[in-house]
Scaffold this motif. Sequence first.
Motif, short mmCIF file in Angstrom:
data_model
loop_
_atom_site.label_atom_id
_atom_site.label_comp_id
_atom_site.label_asym_id
_atom_site.label_seq_id
_atom_site.Cartn_x
_atom_site.Cartn_y
_atom_site.Cartn_z
N ALA A 134 0.86 -1.19 0.00
CA ALA A 134 0.00 0.00 0.00
C ALA A 134 0.89 1.23 0.00
CB ALA A 134 -0.92 0.01 1.22
N GLN A 135 0.28 2.40 -0.13
CA GLN A 135 1.04 3.63 -0.01
C GLN A 135 1.57 3.78 1.41
OE1 GLN A 135 -0.68 7.19 -1.67
NE2 GLN A 135 -1.14 6.21 -3.64
N ALA A 136 2.63 4.55 1.55
CA ALA A 136 3.36 4.64 2.82
C ALA A 136 2.50 4.99 4.04
CB ALA A 136 4.52 5.63 2.67
N PRO A 137 1.53 5.89 3.94
CA PRO A 137 0.73 6.19 5.14
C PRO A 137 -0.02 4.98 5.68
CG PRO A 137 0.49 7.94 3.53
CD PRO A 137 1.23 6.83 2.84
N VAL A 138 -0.51 4.10 4.81
CA VAL A 138 -1.18 2.88 5.27
C VAL A 138 -0.18 1.98 5.98
CG1 VAL A 138 -2.40 0.79 4.54
CG2 VAL A 138 -2.93 2.98 3.45
N ILE A 139 0.99 1.81 5.38
CA ILE A 139 2.02 0.94 5.97
C ILE A 139 2.46 1.47 7.33
CG2 ILE A 139 4.33 -0.02 5.66
CD1 ILE A 139 2.14 -1.12 3.75
N GLN A 140 2.64 2.79 7.44
CA GLN A 140 3.06 3.37 8.72
C GLN A 140 2.01 3.14 9.81
OE1 GLN A 140 6.08 4.69 9.58
NE2 GLN A 140 6.61 3.84 7.56
N ALA A 141 0.74 3.18 9.44
CA ALA A 141 -0.32 2.91 10.41
C ALA A 141 -0.28 1.46 10.87
CB ALA A 141 -1.68 3.24 9.81
N LEU A 142 -0.04 0.54 9.94
CA LEU A 142 0.03 -0.88 10.29
C LEU A 142 1.21 -1.17 11.20
CD1 LEU A 142 -0.77 -2.52 6.82
CD2 LEU A 142 -2.33 -2.20 8.74
N LEU A 143 2.32 -0.45 11.03
CA LEU A 143 3.50 -0.65 11.85
C LEU A 143 3.25 -0.26 13.31
CD1 LEU A 143 6.29 0.56 9.40
CD2 LEU A 143 6.08 -1.73 10.39
N LYS A 144 2.21 0.52 13.57
CA LYS A 144 1.86 0.85 14.94
C LYS A 144 1.25 -0.33 15.68
CE LYS A 144 0.89 5.77 14.10
NZ LYS A 144 -0.12 6.84 14.25
N VAL A 145 0.71 -1.28 14.91
CA VAL A 145 -0.08 -2.37 15.49
C VAL A 145 0.65 -3.71 15.46
CG1 VAL A 145 -2.29 -3.59 15.30
CG2 VAL A 145 -2.18 -1.15 14.80
N ILE A 146 1.53 -3.91 14.51
CA ILE A 146 2.18 -5.21 14.33
C ILE A 146 3.04 -5.56 15.55
CG2 ILE A 146 4.29 -4.38 13.19
CD1 ILE A 146 3.95 -6.75 11.21
N ALA A 147 3.17 -6.85 15.82
CA ALA A 147 3.99 -7.32 16.94
C ALA A 147 5.44 -6.90 16.77
CB ALA A 147 3.89 -8.84 17.04
N PRO A 148 6.20 -6.80 17.88
CA PRO A 148 7.59 -6.33 17.79
C PRO A 148 8.49 -7.21 16.95
CG PRO A 148 6.81 -6.32 20.07
CD PRO A 148 5.78 -7.03 19.28
N TYR A 149 8.25 -8.52 17.00
CA TYR A 149 9.13 -9.46 16.28
C TYR A 149 8.27 -10.44 15.47
CZ TYR A 149 12.05 -7.74 20.11
OH TYR A 149 12.70 -6.95 21.02
N PRO A 150 7.61 -9.99 14.42
CA PRO A 150 6.65 -10.86 13.72
C PRO A 150 7.29 -11.94 12.85
CG PRO A 150 6.82 -8.75 12.62
CD PRO A 150 7.64 -8.63 13.87
N ILE A 151 8.51 -11.70 12.38
CA ILE A 151 9.11 -12.63 11.41
C ILE A 151 10.32 -13.32 12.05
CG2 ILE A 151 10.06 -12.88 9.09
CD1 ILE A 151 7.19 -11.84 9.20
N PRO A 152 10.22 -14.61 12.39
CA PRO A 152 11.36 -15.32 12.98
C PRO A 152 12.57 -15.31 12.04
CG PRO A 152 9.33 -16.59 13.22
CD PRO A 152 9.02 -15.45 12.30
N GLU A 153 13.75 -15.35 12.63
CA GLU A 153 14.98 -15.28 11.85
C GLU A 153 15.07 -16.36 10.78
OE1 GLU A 153 18.74 -14.25 10.40
OE2 GLU A 153 17.26 -13.10 11.53
N PRO A 154 14.74 -17.64 11.07
CA PRO A 154 14.81 -18.66 10.00
C PRO A 154 13.85 -18.35 8.85
CG PRO A 154 14.65 -19.71 12.15
CD PRO A 154 14.38 -18.25 12.36
N VAL A 155 12.67 -17.82 9.18
CA VAL A 155 11.71 -17.44 8.14
C VAL A 155 12.28 -16.35 7.26
CG1 VAL A 155 9.45 -16.39 7.74
CG2 VAL A 155 9.71 -18.16 9.49
N ALA A 156 12.89 -15.34 7.88
CA ALA A 156 13.47 -14.24 7.13
C ALA A 156 14.56 -14.72 6.19
CB ALA A 156 14.01 -13.18 8.08
N GLN A 157 15.41 -15.62 6.68
CA GLN A 157 16.50 -16.12 5.84
C GLN A 157 15.96 -16.87 4.62
OE1 GLN A 157 19.59 -18.31 7.88
NE2 GLN A 157 19.54 -16.96 9.65
N ILE A 158 14.98 -17.73 4.84
CA ILE A 158 14.44 -18.52 3.73
C ILE A 158 13.65 -17.64 2.77
CG2 ILE A 158 12.83 -20.38 3.15
CD1 ILE A 158 13.67 -21.71 5.81
#
Length: 359
Positions: free
Chosen positions: A226-250
């Motif tokens: 989405a456009q940046a304002p939508v993404i910035q709003a979602l970042l207020k709500v998302i968990a601090p560590y949503p993506i585990p390190e192994p997931v990010a690597q793969i």
Amino acid sequence: MSALIDNLINENLVPLKPYESARRLFSGGQDWLNANESPYANEYSVDSSNFNRYPSCQPEAVVSGYANYAGLDKSQLIVTRGADEGIELLIRTFCTPGKDSILICPPTYGMYAISAETCDVGIKKVPLNDDFSLNVNAVCAEDDVNVIFICAPNNPTGTPVAREDIKTVLNHFADKALVVVDEAYIEFDADNTWANEINNYPNLVVLRTLSKAFALAGLRCGFTLAQAPVIQALLKVIAPYPIPEPVAQIAAQALSAESLTLLELQVATINREKEALAEALESIEGFELVGDRRANFILFRYAKAQALMQYLVNQGMLIRDQSKQLNLQNCLRVSIGTEEQNQRLMQLINEFKNNEDAA
């Protein structure tokens, strides 16, 4: 339920039934053609040297890789635990519990409604037309909504959504609501993506996932574009560590040039197998193909769907019953498997049909 739980549970959750995922409905089985997963399991390597550290909230390699893949700026996407978390984040961020509503167009993906119900957000339903096209006039008549979910290609009908229809909805709700185009299956219908329109519509949101064409359903990695304002709003709500390190690597590896070339080859193979399976199913008396085939599955109707379903399950062949969905009576959905799995499916269907005809 115990008295304690009865007293404490949120009232809006009391009548709620959990989403009936493929794994909740059936375990075991020999052939899993019930969850629209890829039949491929590709190899990846993982470096465990940082597993003692918390992961990045938005892993740079994944964000950059998917931004390049989708043709967007890094500020225009957020990585989530599957597209399902993206759905929930949108509802939690842009809908006030007990006050606001979303809009869905059944028959469609069930998690839109489940996520809204768990957040005590209302659900307005505008059924698809008989041909599974979007009822644009009825959608635009429902002005009191905050988020509109449009699955394209649609699950479970496999149908596309006309671009002019989505454009009409986007323009009508330009200052009123977000229009979310769920593109979980877009790699199988790549020409119809809306990701390249993000810059033109401030209220457009696109959901993506690595679960289908990328063959990484077990990874639980999705993206909201989405456009940046939508993404910035979602970042207020998302968990601090949503993506585990192994997931990010793969995920980062899956977005490499080499992996994307492999993805294209596998999608082409799945599409060929899909057409061969559709032709085989359509040739059987009493079988009717339903909807379209813009994803990695086929939906069909058969008068004895329940009996066929039970026979297949007994033989370890798992497909998905969609008969409870609006206008999908006696409909079954089958994910496209390997050539061997698809052939075994047809063998079992023909065995069932022969037994029924002989009875």
